[in-house]
Design a protein around this motif. Structure first.
Motif, short mmCIF file in Angstrom:
data_model
loop_
_atom_site.label_atom_id
_atom_site.label_comp_id
_atom_site.label_asym_id
_atom_site.label_seq_id
_atom_site.Cartn_x
_atom_site.Cartn_y
_atom_site.Cartn_z
N PHE A 13 -21.98 8.20 -5.88
CA PHE A 13 -20.79 7.82 -5.10
C PHE A 13 -20.95 8.38 -3.70
N ALA A 14 -21.23 7.52 -2.74
CA ALA A 14 -21.45 7.95 -1.36
C ALA A 14 -20.93 6.86 -0.43
N PRO A 15 -19.65 6.90 -0.06
CA PRO A 15 -19.10 5.87 0.84
C PRO A 15 -19.88 5.80 2.14
N SER A 16 -20.05 4.58 2.63
CA SER A 16 -20.81 4.37 3.86
C SER A 16 -19.94 4.52 5.10
N PHE A 17 -18.64 4.82 4.88
CA PHE A 17 -17.72 5.02 6.00
C PHE A 17 -16.84 6.22 5.64
N SER A 18 -16.05 6.69 6.56
CA SER A 18 -15.20 7.86 6.35
C SER A 18 -14.39 7.74 5.07
N ILE A 19 -14.54 8.72 4.16
CA ILE A 19 -13.78 8.68 2.92
C ILE A 19 -12.29 8.82 3.19
N TRP A 20 -11.93 9.54 4.24
CA TRP A 20 -10.51 9.69 4.58
C TRP A 20 -9.90 8.31 4.86
N THR A 21 -10.59 7.54 5.72
CA THR A 21 -10.10 6.20 6.06
C THR A 21 -10.21 5.25 4.87
N THR A 22 -11.29 5.37 4.10
CA THR A 22 -11.47 4.49 2.94
C THR A 22 -10.34 4.66 1.94
N ILE A 23 -9.97 5.90 1.65
CA ILE A 23 -8.86 6.16 0.73
C ILE A 23 -7.56 5.59 1.30
N GLU A 24 -7.33 5.79 2.59
CA GLU A 24 -6.09 5.33 3.21
C GLU A 24 -5.93 3.83 3.06
N GLU A 25 -6.97 3.06 3.38
CA GLU A 25 -6.82 1.61 3.37
C GLU A 25 -6.90 1.02 1.96
N CYS A 26 -7.61 1.68 1.05
CA CYS A 26 -7.80 1.09 -0.27
C CYS A 26 -6.68 1.41 -1.24
N LEU A 27 -6.01 2.53 -1.09
CA LEU A 27 -4.98 2.92 -2.04
C LEU A 27 -3.56 2.64 -1.56
N ASN A 28 -3.39 2.30 -0.29
CA ASN A 28 -2.09 1.85 0.18
C ASN A 28 -1.82 0.42 -0.31
N PRO A 29 -0.56 0.02 -0.43
CA PRO A 29 -0.28 -1.37 -0.82
C PRO A 29 -0.85 -2.36 0.19
N PRO A 30 -1.66 -3.32 -0.24
CA PRO A 30 -2.20 -4.32 0.68
C PRO A 30 -1.08 -5.20 1.25
N VAL A 31 -1.27 -5.64 2.48
CA VAL A 31 -0.30 -6.53 3.13
C VAL A 31 -0.88 -7.94 3.17
N VAL A 32 -0.03 -8.93 2.89
CA VAL A 32 -0.38 -10.35 2.99
C VAL A 32 0.63 -11.00 3.93
N TYR A 33 0.17 -11.97 4.69
CA TYR A 33 1.08 -12.73 5.58
C TYR A 33 1.14 -14.18 5.14
N GLU A 34 2.34 -14.71 5.06
CA GLU A 34 2.55 -16.14 4.86
C GLU A 34 3.60 -16.62 5.85
N ALA A 35 3.33 -17.77 6.46
CA ALA A 35 4.17 -18.23 7.57
C ALA A 35 5.63 -18.38 7.18
N ASP A 36 5.90 -18.82 5.95
CA ASP A 36 7.28 -19.03 5.55
C ASP A 36 7.93 -17.80 4.92
N ARG A 37 7.19 -16.72 4.85
CA ARG A 37 7.69 -15.50 4.21
C ARG A 37 7.54 -14.26 5.09
N GLY A 38 6.61 -14.30 6.04
CA GLY A 38 6.31 -13.13 6.85
C GLY A 38 5.36 -12.20 6.13
N TRP A 39 5.43 -10.90 6.45
CA TRP A 39 4.55 -9.91 5.84
C TRP A 39 5.18 -9.37 4.55
N PHE A 40 4.36 -9.23 3.52
CA PHE A 40 4.81 -8.62 2.28
C PHE A 40 3.62 -7.90 1.65
N THR A 41 3.87 -7.12 0.60
CA THR A 41 2.82 -6.32 0.01
C THR A 41 2.55 -6.74 -1.44
N THR A 42 1.39 -6.31 -1.94
CA THR A 42 1.02 -6.49 -3.34
C THR A 42 0.50 -5.16 -3.87
#
Length: 405
Positions: A184-213
């Motif tokens: 296990f050796a991330p090729s980018f900052s593990i701090w940033t990798t954890i932040e973006e991968c474990l936060n709720p992902p955001v999706v955009y749809e024109a008729d709904r705006g931004w929401f998470t999954t």
């Protein structure tokens, strides 16, 4: 152009090696909390007198503003992790400098419905100050790495030159990189990798705006070009979903990362154990109890991604998949940029992922220096014409590709 580069890790060091080959740069001050890292980054450019090293605490807004003024820097380029976005953003504004970053201000999940509704979104703190920057005629170019960054340029290019109507834009990132000797050796900052991968992902749809999954939702297999092949990709929180809809009209926008099942399970385990946390905990030390965040402990235990280049093999691909209509007919394309680790190590001494991230802000700085890009306010890459950027990226010796799907 006179640049203050804050952060001399893998990406910051690659920035110096790329910028050293370009004549637009008058001076670059390389600043880091660890002076040895700043000095090493400067040493890597073989005595180029345009580069010098300084020590700085990126959290000290006043000190950063003073450093900008002392060296008469026109631009602050932020190559730190997202914790330091807002003090550096503020320092640039105080000093009257243009601000450029590769990752935006941090998000906070919705307190009751984290996997359905957005709380504080990536970049909200920066966009809240957009009117002030615009009124002052000052520019903050945010999200100008590879993803976000080049992926956003691809979205603008598709809107301007490839489609009459866009139904969906999906950033898709994948690689076939391996690292000898590490499970296990991330090729980018593990701090940033954890932040973006474990936060709720955001999706955009024109008729709904931004929401998470939920994290790692909507898995799909995407076939990446130039021999990388099929990789399973999942939803991940990323700035493109917050940036693209502000300037490009599209029915849906997503970001999916090709992490692999083992990587995903490791991140889930870290989360279950609380090792992704940023709130300090008390642990025994040689001189008594000390306070440290679990995530910083994780980062200290793992190898520095900047040092892995000689052990890495394979390619990394960043790209933007677009589906829509052109001249009344359906069209689907993938715009992409592939970097081979063997090439980036031989040519620049930087591993592929950090080099691919670093080249894009340098291209943007050159466009700002020549006046090919200009503007005021807090702007993403989509706010600027795409063709000059893509042409200059090719001139840097790293061409991009387009595949009809």
């Amino acid at each position: 152009m006179r640049v203050l580069l804050v952060g001399a890790g893998g990406v910051g060091t690659a920035v110096t090696r790329i910028a050293a080959r370009r004549p637009f740069l008058e001076a670059m001050v390389v600043a880091d909390y660890d002076p040895a890292r700043a000095e090493a980054a400067v040493a890597a450019v073989d005595g180029d007198e345009r580069f010098l090293a300084e020590r700085i605490d990126a959290a000290d807004e006043a000190a950063v503003a003073a450093l900008l003024a002392r060296h008469r820097c026109d631009v602050l380029l932020n190559a730190t992790d997202p914790r330091f976005v807002m003090p550096l953003f503020g320092a640039a504004r105080t000093a009257g400098a243009t601000y450029v970053d590769m990752a935006m201000s941090l998000s906070r999940p919705h307190p009751e419905r984290p996997h359905e509704e957005c709380g504080v979104k990536l970049g909200d703190a920066q966009f809240a100050e957009a009117d002030d920057w615009a009124a002052a005629g000052a520019l903050a170019l945010v999200g100008m790495g590879v993803e976000p960054g080049l992926s956003d340029v691809f979205a603008r290019y598709a809107a301007d030159e490839l489609f009459d109507e866009i139904e969906e834009i999906g950033v898709r990132d994948g690689a076939n990189l391996t690292v000898e000797g590490y499970d296990f050796a991330p090729s980018f900052s593990i701090w940033t990798t954890i932040e973006e991968c474990l936060n709720p992902p955001v999706v955009y749809e024109a008729d709904r705006g931004w929401f998470t999954t939920a994290p790692f939702s909507e898995p799909e297999v995407f076939d990446f070009p130039e021999g990388i092949g099929p990789v399973e990709c999942v939803n991940v929180e990323h700035e493109e979903v917050l940036l693209v809809p502000r300037w490009v009209k599209a029915g849906r926008v997503t970001f999916k990362y090709g992490l692999g099942a083992e990587f995903v399970e490791t991140l889930k385990t870290l989360h279950r154990l609380g090792l992704d946390g940023t709130t300090p905990v008390t642990v025994p030390g040689e001189r008594g109890p000390v306070r440290v965040s679990p995530r910083d402990v994780m980062a200290a235990c793992l190898p520095d991604p900047a040092t892995l280049g000689e052990l890495m093999h394979g390619k990394t691909c960043a790209g933007t998949w677009v589906r829509g209509v052109k001249d009344g007919a359906p069209r689907e394309v993938y715009l992409y940029h592939v970097v081979d680790n063997q090439w980036s190590m031989a040519e620049y001494g930087s591993q592929a992922v950090v080099w691919q991230t670093a080249v894009n802000p340098v291209v943007a700085l050159e466009l700002l220096a020549t006046g090919a890009w200009s503007g005021a306010g807090v702007l993403g890459p989509e706010a600027f014409p795409a063709r000059p950027f893509l042409d200059l990226l090719t001139e840097y010796g790293s061409p991009w590709g387009l595949r009809e799907q």
